[in-house]
Structure formats: structure tokens, C-alpha cells
Write a protein that holds these residues in place. Sequence first.
Motif, PDB file in Angstrom:
ATOM      1  N   LEU A  11       0.826  -1.212   0.000  1.00  0.00           N
ATOM      2  CA  LEU A  11       0.000   0.000   0.000  1.00  0.00           C
ATOM      3  C   LEU A  11       0.857   1.258   0.000  1.00  0.00           C
ATOM      4  O   LEU A  11       0.563   2.222  -0.702  1.00  0.00           O
ATOM      5  CB  LEU A  11      -0.942  -0.003   1.206  1.00  0.00           C
ATOM      6  N   PHE A  12       1.924   1.274   0.803  1.00  0.00           N
ATOM      7  CA  PHE A  12       2.776   2.446   0.855  1.00  0.00           C
ATOM      8  C   PHE A  12       3.534   2.654  -0.448  1.00  0.00           C
ATOM      9  O   PHE A  12       3.813   3.774  -0.847  1.00  0.00           O
ATOM     10  CB  PHE A  12       3.754   2.361   2.035  1.00  0.00           C
ATOM     11  N   ILE A  13       3.877   1.579  -1.119  1.00  0.00           N
ATOM     12  CA  ILE A  13       4.572   1.709  -2.401  1.00  0.00           C
ATOM     13  C   ILE A  13       3.619   2.250  -3.455  1.00  0.00           C
ATOM     14  O   ILE A  13       3.989   3.082  -4.284  1.00  0.00           O
ATOM     15  CB  ILE A  13       5.175   0.348  -2.826  1.00  0.00           C
ATOM     16  N   ALA A  14       2.368   1.808  -3.427  1.00  0.00           N
ATOM     17  CA  ALA A  14       1.401   2.220  -4.444  1.00  0.00           C
ATOM     18  C   ALA A  14       0.828   3.609  -4.176  1.00  0.00           C
ATOM     19  O   ALA A  14       0.238   4.210  -5.067  1.00  0.00           O
ATOM     20  CB  ALA A  14       0.256   1.206  -4.509  1.00  0.00           C
ATOM     21  N   LEU A  15       0.996   4.129  -2.982  1.00  0.00           N
ATOM     22  CA  LEU A  15       0.404   5.415  -2.639  1.00  0.00           C
ATOM     23  C   LEU A  15       0.857   6.557  -3.547  1.00  0.00           C
ATOM     24  O   LEU A  15       0.018   7.307  -4.038  1.00  0.00           O
ATOM     25  CB  LEU A  15       0.717   5.751  -1.177  1.00  0.00           C
ATOM     26  N   PRO A  16       2.133   6.746  -3.801  1.00  0.00           N
ATOM     27  CA  PRO A  16       2.519   7.892  -4.623  1.00  0.00           C
ATOM     28  C   PRO A  16       2.210   7.715  -6.107  1.00  0.00           C
ATOM     29  O   PRO A  16       2.284   8.662  -6.871  1.00  0.00           O
ATOM     30  CB  PRO A  16       4.019   8.029  -4.398  1.00  0.00           C
ATOM     31  N   ALA A  17       1.880   6.520  -6.531  1.00  0.00           N
ATOM     32  CA  ALA A  17       1.612   6.295  -7.954  1.00  0.00           C
ATOM     33  C   ALA A  17       0.291   6.926  -8.344  1.00  0.00           C
ATOM     34  O   ALA A  17      -0.712   6.766  -7.671  1.00  0.00           O
ATOM     35  CB  ALA A  17       1.583   4.800  -8.252  1.00  0.00           C
ATOM     36  N   SER A  18       0.300   7.633  -9.435  1.00  0.00           N
ATOM     37  CA  SER A  18      -0.941   8.194  -9.969  1.00  0.00           C
ATOM     38  C   SER A  18      -0.773   8.346 -11.466  1.00  0.00           C
ATOM     39  O   SER A  18       0.321   8.555 -11.971  1.00  0.00           O
ATOM     40  CB  SER A  18      -1.264   9.533  -9.322  1.00  0.00           C
ATOM     41  N   ALA A  19      -1.847   8.201 -12.176  1.00  0.00           N
ATOM     42  CA  ALA A  19      -1.785   8.282 -13.626  1.00  0.00           C
ATOM     43  C   ALA A  19      -3.042   8.969 -14.120  1.00  0.00           C
ATOM     44  O   ALA A  19      -4.031   9.069 -13.409  1.00  0.00           O
ATOM     45  CB  ALA A  19      -1.676   6.888 -14.226  1.00  0.00           C
ATOM     46  N   GLN A  20      -2.981   9.395 -15.372  1.00  0.00           N
ATOM     47  CA  GLN A  20      -4.162   9.966 -15.968  1.00  0.00           C
ATOM     48  C   GLN A  20      -5.134   8.855 -16.311  1.00  0.00           C
ATOM     49  O   GLN A  20      -4.735   7.757 -16.694  1.00  0.00           O
ATOM     50  CB  GLN A  20      -3.814  10.745 -17.235  1.00  0.00           C
ATOM     51  N   ILE A  21      -6.400   9.169 -16.155  1.00  0.00           N
ATOM     52  CA  ILE A  21      -7.436   8.223 -16.547  1.00  0.00           C
ATOM     53  C   ILE A  21      -8.187   8.866 -17.700  1.00  0.00           C
ATOM     54  O   ILE A  21      -8.603  10.024 -17.626  1.00  0.00           O
ATOM     55  CB  ILE A  21      -8.387   7.914 -15.379  1.00  0.00           C
ATOM     56  N   TYR A  22      -8.338   8.105 -18.775  1.00  0.00           N
ATOM     57  CA  TYR A  22      -8.994   8.603 -19.981  1.00  0.00           C
ATOM     58  C   TYR A  22     -10.374   7.973 -20.113  1.00  0.00           C
ATOM     59  O   TYR A  22     -10.547   6.779 -19.856  1.00  0.00           O
ATOM     60  CB  TYR A  22      -8.160   8.255 -21.223  1.00  0.00           C
ATOM     61  N   ARG A  23     -11.331   8.772 -20.519  1.00  0.00           N
ATOM     62  CA  ARG A  23     -12.679   8.285 -20.777  1.00  0.00           C
ATOM     63  C   ARG A  23     -12.959   8.516 -22.254  1.00  0.00           C
ATOM     64  O   ARG A  23     -12.833   9.647 -22.739  1.00  0.00           O
ATOM     65  CB  ARG A  23     -13.692   9.045 -19.926  1.00  0.00           C
ATOM     66  N   TRP A  24     -13.351   7.464 -22.965  1.00  0.00           N
ATOM     67  CA  TRP A  24     -13.630   7.609 -24.385  1.00  0.00           C
ATOM     68  C   TRP A  24     -14.714   6.623 -24.788  1.00  0.00           C
ATOM     69  O   TRP A  24     -14.987   5.643 -24.111  1.00  0.00           O
ATOM     70  CB  TRP A  24     -12.368   7.440 -25.227  1.00  0.00           C
ATOM     71  N   THR A  25     -15.348   6.904 -25.921  1.00  0.00           N
ATOM     72  CA  THR A  25     -16.421   6.074 -26.455  1.00  0.00           C
ATOM     73  C   THR A  25     -15.994   5.538 -27.810  1.00  0.00           C
ATOM     74  O   THR A  25     -15.524   6.291 -28.665  1.00  0.00           O
ATOM     75  CB  THR A  25     -17.715   6.902 -26.610  1.00  0.00           C
ATOM     76  N   ASP A  26     -16.141   4.220 -27.981  1.00  0.00           N
ATOM     77  CA  ASP A  26     -15.747   3.623 -29.258  1.00  0.00           C
ATOM     78  C   ASP A  26     -16.863   3.767 -30.288  1.00  0.00           C
ATOM     79  O   ASP A  26     -17.918   4.348 -30.014  1.00  0.00           O
ATOM     80  CB  ASP A  26     -15.320   2.167 -29.074  1.00  0.00           C
ATOM     81  N   SER A  27     -16.638   3.229 -31.481  1.00  0.00           N
ATOM     82  CA  SER A  27     -17.599   3.379 -32.577  1.00  0.00           C
ATOM     83  C   SER A  27     -18.912   2.656 -32.292  1.00  0.00           C
ATOM     84  O   SER A  27     -19.952   3.015 -32.848  1.00  0.00           O
ATOM     85  CB  SER A  27     -16.991   2.860 -33.882  1.00  0.00           C
ATOM     86  N   ALA A  28     -18.918   1.665 -31.420  1.00  0.00           N
ATOM     87  CA  ALA A  28     -20.137   0.932 -31.068  1.00  0.00           C
ATOM     88  C   ALA A  28     -20.915   1.624 -29.947  1.00  0.00           C
ATOM     89  O   ALA A  28     -21.956   1.150 -29.537  1.00  0.00           O
ATOM     90  CB  ALA A  28     -19.790  -0.500 -30.662  1.00  0.00           C
TER      91      ALA A  28
END
Length: 166
Positions: A11-28
Motif C-alpha cells: 500500500l505504501f509503495i502504491a500510494l505515490p503512484a498516480s496516472a491519468q485516466i482517460y474516458r472515451w467512447t468507441d464506434s459501437a
Amino acid sequence: MSRPAVVLLALFIALPASAQIYRWTDSAGQVHFTDTPPPSEDYAVIQRPRTTAAPAPAAVAPEPAPESEDETPEAQAGPQTTAEREQALRKRRLEKEEAEAKQQDEAAREAERKRFCEDTANQITALRSGQRVSRFNARGEREFLDDSARAAETERLERQIAEHCR
């Protein structure tokens, strides 16, 4: 290592990790959430990575002069110190207590008015029933109401109901 220690370490190792989250819609028409950019250009960034760098200082603009006593910089910016926050909290609590006391007073007055109206209506019913009605005079003696006194008392009680109970 024990199992709880490994979990805590992970948990302590994963705490500083952060990334962008993308929301998108496919052709369907399916909505996707990913941490990698989608193949198309049509997407929205949901979470941006946290930065540890200090924010750049904002340019300081001259403060306009307050137009009234209520628009002082302290009133505009809100409480700054712990003492001011405590004072604001006490003020809010006092205002809340005063509002509750006022509401209780109004409820008590309404209950008293309702009781008065019910008692007055009961007195009118008793006067109209035809049974003998008596009251005590100024000397403490009991006197019975005759028809004219009964009619006058009924009229007086009806006026009180009209004034206070409707």
C-alpha cells in the motif's frame, strides 16, 4: 515477513503512484476508461497526475477599498487564524441555538393558542347545552348565569374564537 506487513508495504509503495485516466467512447457506443490514451482523438481526461512541485505564486493584484464595513478583507477572505475560526464557529452555534429557541417558542405559542381555542369551543358548547352554568363573582360567591348572561358570554367567546382561532 508477515502477511500484514507485506500488505502495508504494498500500500505504501502504491500510494505515490498516480496516472491519468482517460474516458472515451468507441464506434459501437461503448464507454471505456483506461490509463493509456485511446486510438481516437475524442477522449476526456478524468484524473490528472498529482504534482509534488509547489504551485507558482499568483500575481498579486492591489485590493480594492472596501465599500462598507461588511466588505472588509477579513470578511471577504473568511477566518484566517484559529481564534477567528473558533469565534466564527461560536457565532454559528449561537445563531443555531437562537433559531432553535425561537422555533421552540413559536411551537409553544401555537400549542397554547390551540389549547385556548379548544377550551373556548368547549365553553361555548357547555353554554349552548342548556345546563346550569355558574361562575364566581368578585366577592368569591357562586352565581348562576341567566339566559341574557349566557347569551352575552357565548357572544364574547365567539368573538375570541373569531379573533384568535381562525
